[in-house]
Scaffold this active site. Structure first.
Site, PDB file in Angstrom:
ATOM      1  N   CYS A 130      46.426  52.583  99.078  1.00 26.12           N
ATOM      2  CA  CYS A 130      44.967  52.603  99.245  1.00 26.12           C
ATOM      3  C   CYS A 130      44.254  52.153  97.969  1.00 26.12           C
ATOM      4  CB  CYS A 130      44.498  53.998  99.645  1.00 26.12           C
ATOM      5  SG  CYS A 130      45.130  54.542 101.254  1.00 26.12           S
ATOM      6  N   CYS A 147      47.202  57.765  96.327  1.00 27.88           N
ATOM      7  CA  CYS A 147      47.690  56.821  97.337  1.00 27.88           C
ATOM      8  C   CYS A 147      47.711  55.411  96.734  1.00 27.88           C
ATOM      9  CB  CYS A 147      46.816  56.853  98.584  1.00 27.88           C
ATOM     10  SG  CYS A 147      47.401  55.718  99.866  1.00 27.88           S
TER      11      CYS A 147
END
Length: 194
Positions: free
Chosen positions: A158, A155
């Site tokens: 993130c 991700c």
């Protein structure tokens, strides 16, 4: 006994797995007398030591990644290792909880990032994240665990957010780099032993 079998037995013993244990991947490496087995063993061993992380932190990071990767032998190993290095039951539970929370966050925020639609950024996530507010392992270390699991799960949004938070908390880039290095090696080990 071949050299490959000896290295496999040493690796399995260090993880606490019976030496008769084999996965299809491990058998392929053993039958092919793969030189990679020695690298695999040394790489695994290097997840337990760091110039920038304590042994307890290495164990908790390992546990979080093993839980994230649904790897029972490594989950058992890192649970025991973290406890031996001073992790409390609460610390160990938080590493497992972090893996679960980040699994949902990584999917959700990766979706938002991939679509790049403003509408999805305006709709509340409705994901409970109370554990992030007052983690028992401390804000900095919880962010570090979150970053490593986000890196494993791919991700980008993130990873960038957690890395930015860590830098703002005063974490060195060497500490961040080593945590991600350890996570990558645990994931690699888990491709062979699961």
């Amino acid at each position: 006994m071949s050299e490959s079998t000896e290295v496999i037995n040493e690796l399995l013993q260090s993880i606490g797995v019976d030496t008769v244990y084999r996965t299809a991947s491990l058998t392929l490496l053993e039958n092919g007398e793969s030189r990679y087995l020695r690298d695999l063993k040394l790489n695994f061993t290097s997840t337990l030591k760091s110039e920038h992380l304590s042994a307890k932190e290495c164990g908790l990071l390992g546990l979080g990644v093993a839980v994230n990767n649904n790897n029972l032998p490594l989950t058992n190993f890192y649970t025991k290792y973290a406890a031996e290095e001073g992790a409390s039951g609460e610390d160990i539970a938080e590493a497992a909880a972090c893996a679960s929370l980040l699994a949902s966050n990584n999917i959700f925020y990766r979706f938002r990032h991939f679509t790049q639609k403003e509408k999805y950024s305006q709709i509340p996530a409705r994901i409970r994240m109370q554990i992030m507010m007052k983690p028992v392992t401390g804000k900095e270390f919880f962010e570090l665990m979150s970053l490593t699991i986000s890196a494993v799960n791919g991700c980008e949004m993130c990873v960038n957010a957690h890395e930015d938070s860590l830098i703002k908390l005063g974490t060195t880039e060497e500490r961040i780099f080593d945590a991600v290095r350890i996570a990558s090696l645990i994931t690699a080990t888990g491709k062979i032993i699961f």
